[in-house]
Each structure stands twice: as C-alpha cells, then as structure tokens.
Design a protein around this motif. Structure first.
Motif, PDB file in Angstrom:
ATOM      1  N   SER A   1       0.829  -1.207   0.000  1.00 14.34           N
ATOM      2  CA  SER A   1       0.000   0.000   0.000  1.00 14.34           C
ATOM      3  C   SER A   1       0.861   1.254   0.000  1.00 14.34           C
ATOM      4  O   SER A   1       2.100   1.190  -0.001  1.00 14.34           O
ATOM      5  CB  SER A   1      -0.904   0.004   1.234  1.00 14.34           C
ATOM      6  N   GLY A   2       0.192   2.411   0.030  1.00 19.28           N
ATOM      7  CA  GLY A   2       0.892   3.680   0.115  1.00 19.28           C
ATOM      8  C   GLY A   2       1.376   3.951   1.522  1.00 19.28           C
ATOM      9  O   GLY A   2       1.048   3.237   2.470  1.00 19.28           O
ATOM     10  N   LEU A   3       2.161   5.033   1.670  1.00 18.14           N
ATOM     11  CA  LEU A   3       2.754   5.392   2.958  1.00 18.14           C
ATOM     12  C   LEU A   3       2.687   6.891   3.141  1.00 18.14           C
ATOM     13  O   LEU A   3       2.928   7.659   2.201  1.00 18.14           O
ATOM     14  CB  LEU A   3       4.212   4.922   3.005  1.00 18.14           C
ATOM     15  N   ALA A   4       2.348   7.321   4.361  1.00 15.77           N
ATOM     16  CA  ALA A   4       2.297   8.749   4.687  1.00 15.77           C
ATOM     17  C   ALA A   4       2.775   8.938   6.120  1.00 15.77           C
ATOM     18  O   ALA A   4       2.866   7.978   6.891  1.00 15.77           O
ATOM     19  CB  ALA A   4       0.889   9.307   4.503  1.00 15.77           C
ATOM     20  N   MET A   5       3.085  10.189   6.475  1.00 16.77           N
ATOM     21  CA  MET A   5       3.592  10.482   7.811  1.00 16.77           C
ATOM     22  C   MET A   5       3.130  11.857   8.248  1.00 16.77           C
ATOM     23  O   MET A   5       2.982  12.770   7.425  1.00 16.77           O
ATOM     24  CB  MET A   5       5.124  10.439   7.812  1.00 16.77           C
ATOM     25  N   ILE A   6       2.906  12.006   9.553  1.00 16.51           N
ATOM     26  CA  ILE A   6       2.586  13.317  10.122  1.00 16.51           C
ATOM     27  C   ILE A   6       3.846  13.900  10.727  1.00 16.51           C
ATOM     28  O   ILE A   6       4.513  13.254  11.543  1.00 16.51           O
ATOM     29  CB  ILE A   6       1.465  13.208  11.175  1.00 16.51           C
ATOM     30  N   ASP A   7       4.173  15.104  10.315  1.00 16.55           N
ATOM     31  CA  ASP A   7       5.331  15.820  10.860  1.00 16.55           C
ATOM     32  C   ASP A   7       4.863  16.635  12.063  1.00 16.55           C
ATOM     33  O   ASP A   7       3.859  17.350  11.990  1.00 16.55           O
ATOM     34  CB  ASP A   7       5.925  16.744   9.798  1.00 16.55           C
ATOM     35  N   LYS A   8       5.576  16.490  13.183  1.00 19.98           N
ATOM     36  CA  LYS A   8       5.193  17.186  14.413  1.00 19.98           C
ATOM     37  C   LYS A   8       6.331  18.074  14.893  1.00 19.98           C
ATOM     38  O   LYS A   8       7.503  17.799  14.621  1.00 19.98           O
ATOM     39  CB  LYS A   8       4.829  16.179  15.516  1.00 19.98           C
ATOM     40  N   GLU A   9       5.973  19.114  15.605  1.00 16.70           N
ATOM     41  CA  GLU A   9       6.976  19.956  16.249  1.00 16.70           C
ATOM     42  C   GLU A   9       6.756  19.947  17.751  1.00 16.70           C
ATOM     43  O   GLU A   9       5.616  19.938  18.228  1.00 16.70           O
ATOM     44  CB  GLU A   9       6.916  21.390  15.720  1.00 16.70           C
TER      45      GLU A   9
ATOM     46  N   PRO B   1       0.987  18.629  15.829  1.00 19.75           N
ATOM     47  CA  PRO B   1       1.130  18.202  14.436  1.00 19.75           C
ATOM     48  C   PRO B   1       1.264  19.419  13.521  1.00 19.75           C
ATOM     49  O   PRO B   1       0.552  20.407  13.688  1.00 19.75           O
ATOM     50  CB  PRO B   1      -0.156  17.426  14.160  1.00 19.75           C
ATOM     51  N   ARG B   2       2.200  19.346  12.552  1.00 18.79           N
ATOM     52  CA  ARG B   2       2.466  20.495  11.697  1.00 18.79           C
ATOM     53  C   ARG B   2       1.999  20.264  10.263  1.00 18.79           C
ATOM     54  O   ARG B   2       1.458  21.169   9.623  1.00 18.79           O
ATOM     55  CB  ARG B   2       3.963  20.800  11.727  1.00 18.79           C
ATOM     56  N   ALA B   3       2.193  19.050   9.734  1.00 18.39           N
ATOM     57  CA  ALA B   3       1.801  18.784   8.348  1.00 18.39           C
ATOM     58  C   ALA B   3       1.687  17.285   8.126  1.00 18.39           C
ATOM     59  O   ALA B   3       2.255  16.481   8.868  1.00 18.39           O
ATOM     60  CB  ALA B   3       2.840  19.377   7.397  1.00 18.39           C
ATOM     61  N   LEU B   4       0.926  16.910   7.113  1.00 15.72           N
ATOM     62  CA  LEU B   4       0.822  15.511   6.704  1.00 15.72           C
ATOM     63  C   LEU B   4       1.594  15.346   5.404  1.00 15.72           C
ATOM     64  O   LEU B   4       1.298  16.010   4.405  1.00 15.72           O
ATOM     65  CB  LEU B   4      -0.632  15.092   6.532  1.00 15.72           C
ATOM     66  N   ILE B   5       2.583  14.473   5.422  1.00 14.16           N
ATOM     67  CA  ILE B   5       3.418  14.220   4.253  1.00 14.16           C
ATOM     68  C   ILE B   5       2.894  12.972   3.553  1.00 14.16           C
ATOM     69  O   ILE B   5       2.942  11.870   4.113  1.00 14.16           O
ATOM     70  CB  ILE B   5       4.891  14.036   4.655  1.00 14.16           C
ATOM     71  N   GLY B   6       2.376  13.143   2.337  1.00 15.39           N
ATOM     72  CA  GLY B   6       1.777  12.037   1.609  1.00 15.39           C
ATOM     73  C   GLY B   6       0.355  12.377   1.210  1.00 15.39           C
ATOM     74  O   GLY B   6      -0.165  13.459   1.522  1.00 15.39           O
ATOM     75  N   ASP B   7      -0.311  11.443   0.535  1.00 10.68           N
ATOM     76  CA  ASP B   7      -1.667  11.668   0.025  1.00 10.68           C
ATOM     77  C   ASP B   7      -2.631  10.652   0.630  1.00 10.68           C
ATOM     78  O   ASP B   7      -2.464   9.448   0.451  1.00 10.68           O
ATOM     79  CB  ASP B   7      -1.667  11.553  -1.500  1.00 10.68           C
ATOM     80  N   VAL B   8      -3.644  11.156   1.356  1.00  7.44           N
ATOM     81  CA  VAL B   8      -4.659  10.274   1.943  1.00  7.44           C
ATOM     82  C   VAL B   8      -6.051  10.613   1.432  1.00  7.44           C
ATOM     83  O   VAL B   8      -7.031   9.996   1.859  1.00  7.44           O
ATOM     84  CB  VAL B   8      -4.634  10.351   3.485  1.00  7.44           C
ATOM     85  N   ASP B   9      -6.155  11.564   0.545  1.00  8.35           N
ATOM     86  CA  ASP B   9      -7.457  12.042   0.068  1.00  8.35           C
ATOM     87  C   ASP B   9      -8.239  10.923  -0.615  1.00  8.35           C
ATOM     88  O   ASP B   9      -7.775  10.317  -1.588  1.00  8.35           O
ATOM     89  CB  ASP B   9      -7.245  13.207  -0.907  1.00  8.35           C
ATOM     90  N   GLY B  10      -9.435  10.630  -0.070  1.00  7.18           N
ATOM     91  CA  GLY B  10     -10.315   9.624  -0.643  1.00  7.18           C
ATOM     92  C   GLY B  10      -9.864   8.191  -0.434  1.00  7.18           C
ATOM     93  O   GLY B  10     -10.424   7.274  -1.042  1.00  7.18           O
TER      94      GLY B  10
END
Length: 331
Positions: free
Chosen positions: A202-210, A219-228
């Motif tokens: 499957s695909g892979l994504a990560m949440i960048d935190k500060e 949480p600062r940003a989501l790296i990757g695509d989870v839309d739909g």
C-alpha cells in the motif's frame, strides 16, 4: 524409516530441562493462551499481598533444572507487576531452576530510554539492571518503544514484532488494503509503518510534528496523500489516546475516507476509552500484550478490537527452549 509423531509437549520436554511456564497476575489469560499453544499446563504458583503491602510469591511445584519462562506484562499497577516479577525470578533461581526467561509482552519503562530533562532517572535502564540482578538469564519482549533499550541488558534479549499480526488484521478488515495508505503518526513510527505498508503493498504517509515543550507536541503537516483513501494508522501503543485523536483529525481534514487504527499495546489509561468512543474511526485494534477488560471494550462504542499474539510468543518460547533461531519468526 518414518519418524514417529510426537505431541508438542512431548517434543518440548524431550530435552534434559523440562519446559515450565508460569505467570504473574498482570495478564494470566495471555499466559494461559501461550500454554494452550505450547501444549503444556500453566505452572502453579501463588502470589499474596500482606496487610503491610508486601508481596510474597510461592511456587507450588518443583522447578529444579527446569527451563522456566515467567510471563508478566508491565501494566497497571505497574510497580506491583515489576516487583512480583522480580520476586518470581529470584524465587525460581533459589529453587534451582536451570534457566529463567522473563517474558515481558509490554515493557512500559522502555519509554524512559534517555535523559531528556535534568535530574531524572533513565528508568528503562534501571529496570533492566534490576531484572538481571534478580537473576533473569534471558528476556523475551515485544515492540519496545525504543529499540535501544536492547543495549540496557547484558543478557540475551529476543524482541518480537507484531507487524505481521497487524498487517493481516488490516487485510482481513479491508480486502483491497493495497489501495489504502499506512499513516505513521510521527517520525519515530515511520519504520514500522513502512514495514506494514510493504506487507500490504500500500501507500505510505507520515505526520510531521513539532515539539513545543517537554510535554507538548503539535502536528504540523501531513506528508503524503490520503485524500479519498482508506487510512491505516499504526503505532507501538495507545495510552491516553491524545496523540491518536490528533492523528485521526488531521487525516480526516486531509480527506481520508475510512480510518483503521492498530497498535501493539493497548494501555488505554485515563480518558482513552471516552476519546476513542467519540472518535471518527471505524476500528481501534490492539494486541493482548496488555489485558483489555470487557468493560473497556463495551464502553468504546464498539470500536475496540483485541488481536491475539499468543502464537508468536509460543513459537518464540519453543525456539528458545529447543535452541532454534528466534529471528526466523520475524519473516
């Protein structure tokens, strides 16, 4: 010439040292399930607490020259669980056990793996020292929060992974899981998330935190695509579920369709159950390394699920007892 079939218990006890499995009070159902897979009875022992809060442990059968495995997870009350394990190890050594392996499905103090603020103890190392001083010859555990905790021990440590169990669970829940995305809630979880994503293809994504302070992370940003897409959130444990709520909310805000969560250790302390019950997820699953009472499952609004890792521990114990490789279980 054909080799006669042996029952599991007969094979395990064909060595000079008999296999003996005992359990503390923290997670006896898991210990019993491990014994059921091994085909051996759960050893007889008794733990009592005096009126002055002192604990005494008594084995009710011979341990002489036995290959002893003591199952004890570090769950609430954690200090009692640790003290009981120390006493069980010491009593086993005093009873002339041949070898004592501490089976710790959830090593909670692995979170204290470094000195990240002034004047504190590195408790993960301290507990490791105490276990060895009590007489543990070997440690068997699962999904340490910080892998470097291995280095705190001078005795062999077998570190099991629940990744295969979590991956198979996702695949059973979502037949087209390969079209989904595995989401790591922070950078520290990306390696585990990547391994599960490879298993699911499957695909892979990560949440960048500060980090805002010693106790606050945003949480600062989501790296990757989870839309739909169906999102699979993986982590080592859920405690109060505060980080989980943030992770789910940001995934939803980025267009995630369905959200499934699976972790190794379901601690579920404080407001965790109330938060999960109100959370916009399909399911939150954890393994049975920590005992999850039926009352918590019922209070979760039907969202909690418990996955069985007893076969993994049973296979590891078999391999340790017979001298086979434990690393083969990782594949």
């Amino acid at each position: 010439m054909s080799v006669p079939h042996r029952a599991p218990a007969e094979l395990l006890n064909s060595r000079r040292s008999p296999l003996l499995v005992f359990a503390g009070q923290s997670n006896r159902p898991l210990a019993q399930a491990i014994c059921d897979h091994l085909g051996v009875p759960l050893g007889r022992s008794k733990t009592e607490k005096f009126t002055n809060d002192n604990i005494i442990v008594h084995y009710e059968e011979s341990l002489r020259e036995g290959d002893v495995f003591i199952v004890q997870t570090f769950s609430n009350p954690v200090s009692d669980s640790i003290m009981e394990l120390m006493l069980m190890i010491d009593a086993a050594k005093s009873a002339s056990a041949g070898r004592v392996t501490a089976v710790i499905p959830y090593y909670s103090y692995a979170r204290s793996d470094k000195k990240d603020s002034p004047r504190i103890s590195i408790a993960g190392r301290l507990i490791a020292d105490l276990l060895q001083e009590a007489g543990a010859d070997r440690i068997l555990t699962m999904t340490l929060h910080a892998p470097q905790v291995h280095g705190f021990f001078k005795v062999p440590v077998d570190h099991l992974s629940a990744d295969l169990v979590l991956s198979e669970h996702f695949r059973q829940c979502v037949p087209d899981a390969h079209n989904g995305v595995v989401l790591a809630p922070d950078a520290g979880s990306i390696k585990r998330a990547s391994q599960i994503a490879r298993r699911l293809d499957s695909g892979l994504a990560m949440i960048d935190k500060e980090r805002l302070s010693d106790t606050e992370v945003r949480p600062r940003a989501l790296i990757g695509d989870v839309d739909g897409k169906t999102v699979f959130i993986v982590d080592d444990e859920i405690s109060t579920a505060g980080s989980l709520v943030e992770t789910v909310n940001i995934a939803r805000s980025m267009g995630a369709k369905d959200v499934y969560v699976a972790v190794t250790h379901g601690v579920y302390s404080g407001p965790a159950i109330q938060r999960i019950a109100a959370l916009d997820v399909t399911q939150v699953a954890s393994t049975n390394t920590v005992l999850v009472p039926d009352s918590k499952i019922q209070a979760s609004n039907g969202r909690l699920a418990v996955l069985d890792v007893a076969p993994l521990f049973a296979n590891a114990i078999t391999n340790i007892h017979t001298g086979a490789s434990v690393s083969t279980l990782f594949t």
